[in-house]
Design a protein around this motif. Structure first.
Motif, short mmCIF file in Angstrom:
data_model
loop_
_atom_site.label_atom_id
_atom_site.label_comp_id
_atom_site.label_asym_id
_atom_site.label_seq_id
_atom_site.Cartn_x
_atom_site.Cartn_y
_atom_site.Cartn_z
N HIS A 174 3.03 -17.20 -21.29
CA HIS A 174 1.58 -17.42 -21.22
C HIS A 174 0.80 -16.20 -20.75
O HIS A 174 -0.41 -16.25 -20.64
CB HIS A 174 1.28 -18.57 -20.26
CG HIS A 174 1.72 -19.91 -20.77
ND1 HIS A 174 1.19 -20.47 -21.91
CD2 HIS A 174 2.63 -20.78 -20.30
CE1 HIS A 174 1.76 -21.64 -22.11
NE2 HIS A 174 2.64 -21.86 -21.17
N THR A 175 1.52 -15.10 -20.47
CA THR A 175 0.81 -13.96 -19.90
C THR A 175 0.12 -13.13 -20.97
O THR A 175 0.34 -13.33 -22.17
CB THR A 175 1.79 -13.03 -19.14
OG1 THR A 175 2.72 -12.51 -20.09
CG2 THR A 175 2.53 -13.78 -18.06
N ARG A 176 -0.69 -12.22 -20.47
CA ARG A 176 -1.48 -11.43 -21.40
C ARG A 176 -1.29 -9.93 -21.18
O ARG A 176 -1.36 -9.15 -22.11
CB ARG A 176 -2.96 -11.78 -21.17
CG ARG A 176 -3.95 -10.86 -21.80
CD ARG A 176 -5.31 -11.06 -21.20
NE ARG A 176 -5.79 -12.38 -21.47
CZ ARG A 176 -6.81 -12.65 -22.29
NH1 ARG A 176 -7.47 -11.68 -22.85
NH2 ARG A 176 -7.19 -13.88 -22.50
N ASN A 177 -1.06 -9.53 -19.94
CA ASN A 177 -1.04 -8.08 -19.70
C ASN A 177 -0.23 -7.72 -18.46
O ASN A 177 0.20 -8.61 -17.73
CB ASN A 177 -2.47 -7.58 -19.52
CG ASN A 177 -3.21 -8.31 -18.41
OD1 ASN A 177 -2.63 -8.64 -17.39
ND2 ASN A 177 -4.48 -8.57 -18.61
N LEU A 178 -0.03 -6.43 -18.29
CA LEU A 178 0.57 -5.99 -17.03
C LEU A 178 -0.21 -4.83 -16.46
O LEU A 178 -0.78 -4.03 -17.20
CB LEU A 178 2.07 -5.72 -17.19
CG LEU A 178 2.73 -4.37 -17.29
CD1 LEU A 178 4.20 -4.55 -16.98
CD2 LEU A 178 2.59 -3.78 -18.68
N PHE A 203 -2.42 -4.55 -22.39
CA PHE A 203 -2.37 -5.89 -22.99
C PHE A 203 -1.27 -5.97 -24.04
O PHE A 203 -1.17 -5.11 -24.90
CB PHE A 203 -3.72 -6.21 -23.64
CG PHE A 203 -4.79 -6.53 -22.64
CD1 PHE A 203 -5.25 -5.56 -21.77
CD2 PHE A 203 -5.33 -7.81 -22.57
CE1 PHE A 203 -6.23 -5.86 -20.82
CE2 PHE A 203 -6.30 -8.11 -21.64
CZ PHE A 203 -6.75 -7.14 -20.76
N PHE A 204 -0.49 -7.05 -23.97
CA PHE A 204 0.55 -7.24 -24.97
C PHE A 204 -0.08 -7.70 -26.26
O PHE A 204 -0.87 -8.64 -26.26
CB PHE A 204 1.56 -8.31 -24.53
CG PHE A 204 2.00 -8.19 -23.11
CD1 PHE A 204 2.41 -6.96 -22.61
CD2 PHE A 204 1.99 -9.27 -22.26
CE1 PHE A 204 2.81 -6.83 -21.28
CE2 PHE A 204 2.40 -9.16 -20.94
CZ PHE A 204 2.80 -7.94 -20.45
N LYS A 260 4.11 -14.46 -25.30
CA LYS A 260 5.14 -15.05 -26.15
C LYS A 260 5.68 -14.00 -27.12
O LYS A 260 6.88 -13.97 -27.39
CB LYS A 260 4.57 -16.25 -26.93
CG LYS A 260 5.59 -16.90 -27.82
CD LYS A 260 5.57 -18.40 -27.70
CE LYS A 260 6.52 -19.05 -28.66
NZ LYS A 260 5.94 -20.27 -29.24
N ALA A 261 4.81 -13.14 -27.60
CA ALA A 261 5.27 -12.05 -28.48
C ALA A 261 6.20 -11.13 -27.71
O ALA A 261 7.22 -10.65 -28.23
CB ALA A 261 4.08 -11.28 -29.04
N LEU A 262 5.88 -10.89 -26.44
CA LEU A 262 6.75 -10.04 -25.60
C LEU A 262 8.10 -10.69 -25.41
O LEU A 262 9.15 -10.06 -25.59
CB LEU A 262 6.05 -9.80 -24.25
CG LEU A 262 6.90 -9.22 -23.12
CD1 LEU A 262 6.13 -8.10 -22.42
CD2 LEU A 262 7.28 -10.27 -22.09
#
Ligand SMILES: Cc1cc2nc3c(=O)[nH]c(=O)nc-3n(C[C@H](O)[C@H](O)[C@H](O)COP(=O)(O)OP(=O)(O)OC[C@H]3O[C@@H](n4cnc5c(N)ncnc54)[C@H](O)[C@@H]3O)c2cc1C
Ligand code: SF4
Ligand code: SF4
Lengths: 382, 467
Positions: free
Chosen positions: B44-48, B122-123, B128-130
């Motif tokens: 569910h994440t978006r970035n690091l 941003f991924f 989920k793609a990551l």
């Protein structure tokens, strides 16, 4: 007139189940709150310029979608999640609705749903048979080698007239569909920059690169450039064949040089190279189509997709066979089969998968225009 | 027997599995969920969050170590281990190439809706793609992966890992990495942690879990019982206010409602309870979960008028819409008289200057408690909208104490073959508060450390065995 047009369109849409556009609208509402797929393709940035998704928006976005599958595999809300987001499928369903709704003549719109390998092949076979019979009745089916002189079988003017008419019909029907689609949208004036960008994206199939250059998804979450490559082979193969026909027409009328042409002549070289592309491309696309992830796209449209692919392949195969055997006694037979196939291709062009090209280019153009206009939403403020 | 056993299937676990495999270990990864739900909260994440001293690929400007550290210090209120925090910060500057090698793709910096392209990468396609990319890479490298394999206990002897058990099956390995996330999906445990309030309510019963249903904290409980050193407080969790209609699990990012600073928030009694305009929404976003959790019935209502429409991220569910404010109160089932008093008082107290949502503007209230210090504009333009909000738990902070080698500790003594990464130890760095993207930075840094250390521990043992 205008409103009657709109009314009819609405009625047709309802009959076809406005459910598909409602589904796109539902999913876009979710995507718009999420936006993780923002850089995969043009659909998502186009979406962020809207807060609501009416039928017109759904048609536009659906045709911007290249069915690459990236947003399905990346989606945290894809089935089995209860939000059941499957953008490529929802978009595919609305695309078919677009084709049906804007088809000309309107009654022919229903063909999109009945178009399958069987129909296409039957058309081709029927036409071929018709030609074969016609020749057999004239007793010219099997003959002494004619040194590739097609016109000994069918007079040039007859062929030019028949195929000119069929092709003209296809162009007209597709153009009317495209115009109807465009009328439902109001993107603003077409600028040269926008037109140039849309053309570039259409010719390069930019959005099949996945946004990162690794390509799109087929059978799983791996990325591959195969679809883009096969698509290019198909499209440019088709264009070369088309160019070959144009050059031959030019030779015939402008230079007074009737066929047959030498193997090294421009029309034959163009046709051969194009024909090879048109064999490899569709074969590859068919192979990919058979292996596509079960959730991706609209499985009910696979017969239509495959019909078109198979027809393209058959057109090329019969054309190349004709070239290879043009000096033999089966030339007339092969010619009849080839012409029948080409005729079937032309006649079904506006009522099959090919339509996607017209609507997609229109959608790309709209995006190129829209993108240059200021965004009235100010979501970034927070 | 495998060299390294990785327990968990999210970002931290995958980073550990990949590094251990790269170091030559035979790796088995056990993911509790079925394949469709793999990836835990990481999906569910978006970035690091990444430190960088100059513009770097997808990152603009600079975000130097010191600034990152100060940000972390601020949000945690000092509840952080500086050595480990700096380790994460430094690792965040170099991990992207490694991530790319394993198929993770980043978005080019966008002039998008979040002003984060300076601090965060941003991924492309999100978490989920990551996760997909890491699983693909793991499979290609020959990591063995098993889904539907929740580990329920470990065999530990003298602080050393011996085996893990999935139901009746016992799985031995030379070393082990624990990366099974927090306990936020365990509603019983949340209930226990939050207890009963003065109104006799169990607030946690009304919490919604934003992420996976598989982070049940089974191993956290088990490790506590086994005497592992624990850090953090079970009541501490990242908790935001989300749409009350959100699904119980996996609602993810879309259920947030970004309109709070544009309108007013009232509770079930139709009164306001906090300054909605205190600061920019991203900064204040994370406090509203706790604020709502403290209200009766653990519910709050965000009220806006049509001036706000088009100025905040579109919410996933449509708001309750009404032509007048009394009608809105009735539709939201709030006491009409109190609601109107609250709104009328607020509207009368607004001192509108020049509204600008991009700065801390001069629109504020006067003589109102609580005040609204910025972006205060009367709510008077129909149609009106209301959104019911509930506390949404992102993740918990309770975890295993660790060190720079990601070792699990027992009574202050580090284990030599049991390691921990991700949410299970994030509390060492992030004892409190939150700053966007740091969860993935911690998981990536410690996942890789744990993987390397576990491989080293296992292969050393291997060498011993041969000698
Ligand atoms: C909606 C949402 C958005 C977020 N956005 C961001 C963001 O943009 N950036 C950021 O940095 N952080 C974000 N976070 C926080 C981030 O998700 C976590 O910090 C991070 O995912 C933790 O990674 P992890 O690998 O430790 O845990 P997880 O990704 O949760 O993985 C835990 C894994 O362990 C498995 N598991 C659990 N118990 C067992 C068991 N007993 N046996 C075997 N396997 C087990 C689970 O199935 C799961 O696969 C977000 C969180 C949520 C909920
Ligand atoms: S497809 Fe899924 S992940 Fe992508 S933007 Fe839409 S909701 Fe988000
Ligand atoms: S399937 Fe591909 S082209 Fe279609 S919307 Fe999703 S990412 Fe865009």
């Amino acid at each position: 007139m205008q409103s009657l047009d709109a009314l009819t369109r609405q009625a047709v849409a309802l009959a076809n189940g406005a459910a598909a556009t409602a589904e796109v609208s539902r999913q876009m509402q979710i995507c718009n709150a999420c936006r993780y797929c923002e850089t995969f393709c043009a659909v998502f940035p186009a979406m962020t310029r809207r807060l609501e998704f009416g039928a017109g928006d759904a048609h536009y976005l659906a045709n911007l979608c290249h069915n690459c599958g990236a947003c399905l595999h990346a989606c945290q809300y894809a089935p089995p999640h209860e939000f059941a987001v499957n953008v490529p499928r929802a978009m595919a369903q609305v695309r078919q609705e677009t084709y049906t709704e804007y088809a000309w003549p309107r009654a022919f719109g229903a063909l999109y749903r009945r178009n399958g390998v069987t129909v296409a092949l039957a058309t081709a076979a029927g036409l071929a048979l018709f030609l074969v019979l016609a020749l057999a009745m004239r007793g010219t089916l099997l003959h002494e080698p004619l040194a590739g002189n097609f016109y000994a079988v069918f007079p040039h003017s007859l062929m030019a007239w028949m195929f000119g008419a069929a092709f003209g019909w296809a162009v007209l029907a597709l153009a009317i569909g495209g115009v109807r689609f465009w009328r439902g949208q109001s993107p603003g004036p077409v600028t040269p920059a926008a037109a140039g960008e849309a053309t570039r994206h259409a010719l390069a199939l930019t959005y099949l690169d996945g946004g990162h250059g690794d390509g799109c998804n087929e059978s799983d979450d791996r990325f591959t450039l195969l679809r883009r490559r096969f698509h290019h082979l198909t499209f440019y193969g088709f264009m070369l064949c088309f160019a070959s026909t144009c050059v031959a027409t030019l030779y015939h009328y402008a230079l007074g040089l009737p066929a047959p042409y030498a193997l090294t002549s421009l029309p034959v070289v163009l046709g051969t190279v194009g024909g090879l592309g048109l064999l490899a491309g569709p074969a590859g696309l068919l192979w990919l189509n058979m292996r596509r992830h079960p959730l991706q796209g609209d499985p009910r449209q696979r017969p239509m997709d495959r019909a078109f692919i198979v027809l393209l392949f058959a057109t090329s195969l019969t054309g190349l066979a004709l070239l290879a055997l043009r000096d033999t006694g089966v030339m007339a037979l092969l010619l009849a089969v080839h012409l029948g196939t080409v005729m079937a291709l032309f006649l079904t062009l506006p009522y099959g998968k090919f339509a996607h090209a017209v609507y997609r280019v229109a959608a790309l153009l709209k995006w190129a225009i829209e993108r240059r206009q200021p965004n009235r939403l100010q979501l970034g403020a927070d | 027997m495998h060299d390294v056993l990785v327990i968990g299937g999210g970002n931290a676990a995958l980073c550990a599995a990949l590094t251990a495999r790269e170091a030559g270990a035979r790796v088995l990864l056990l993911e509790a969920s079925p394949r469709e739900w793999r990836g835990g909260n990481s999906q569910h994440t978006r970035n690091l969050r990444c430190m960088h001293d100059a513009p770097q690929d997808v990152l603009v400007d600079a975000y130097p170590e010191e600034e990152f550290w100060q940000d972390l210090l601020k949000v945690t209120g000092g509840n952080t281990d500086e050595r480990l925090a700096r380790l994460v910060i430094r690792a965040s500057s170099t991990c992207r190439d490694w991530m790319r090698r394993h198929g993770v793709r980043f978005q080019p910096s966008l002039a998008g809706t979040l002003h984060l392209s300076r601090t965060n990468a941003f991924f492309m396609g999100g978490g989920k793609a990551l996760v997909n990319a890491y699983y693909r890479s793991a499979e290609n490298l020959g990591v063995d992966i098993r889904y539907d394999s929740p580990v329920d206990r470990l065999e530990i002897q003298d602080g050393r890992f011996v085996a893990a058990c999935v139901g009746r099956e016992r799985i031995e390995a030379r070393a082990c990495v624990l990366a099974a996330g927090g306990f936020e999906s365990n509603r019983e445990w949340l209930r226990e942690a939050w207890g009963q309030n003065e109104r006799g309510e169990w607030p946690a019963d009304n919490f919604i879990i934003r992420g996976t249903r598989f982070n049940q904290g089974v191993l956290l409980k088990h490790m506590t019982a086994q005497g592992a050193d624990i850090i953090g407080d079970p009541t501490q969790a990242h908790c935001v206010a989300i749409d009350a209609r959100a699904p119980l699990y996996d609602g993810g990012i879309v259920t947030r409602v970004d309109a709070v600073s544009l309108g007013v928030m009232v509770n079930r009694d139709a009164v306001r309870f906090y300054d909605e305009g205190e600061d920019f929404w991203p900064k204040r976003y994370a406090i509203w979960g706790r604020l709502v959790a403290l209200q009766p019935g653990q519910i709050g209502y965000c009220i806006i008028d049509s001036k706000a429409v088009g100025r905040f991220m579109p919410p996933v569910f449509p708001g309750v819409k009404a032509g007048t404010l009394p009608e809105l109160a009735r539709k939201l089932e709030l006491d009409e008289a109190t609601f109107m008093r609250t709104l009328n008082d607020y509207n009368a107290a607004c001192r509108v200057g020049s509204f600008d949502h991009t700065v801390l503007d001069d629109c504020h209230t006067e003589g109102l408690t609580p005040p609204k210090t910025h972006w205060a504009r009367p709510i008077d333009q129909a149609p009106f909208y209301g959104y019911a909000l509930r506390p949404g738990v992102t993740f918990t902070y309770l975890g295993l104490k660790t060190d720079a080698r990601a070792r699990v500790h027992f009574g202050g003594e580090p284990s030599d073959n049991l390691f921990v990464a991700g949410e299970m130890m994030a509390g060492n760095v992030l004892g409190r508060g939150y700053t966007a993207g740091v969860g993935m930075s911690i998981g990536t840094a410690f996942g890789r450390i744990a993987g390397t250390q576990a491989a080293r521990a296992a292969l050393k043992e291997d060498a011993h065995a041969i000698a």
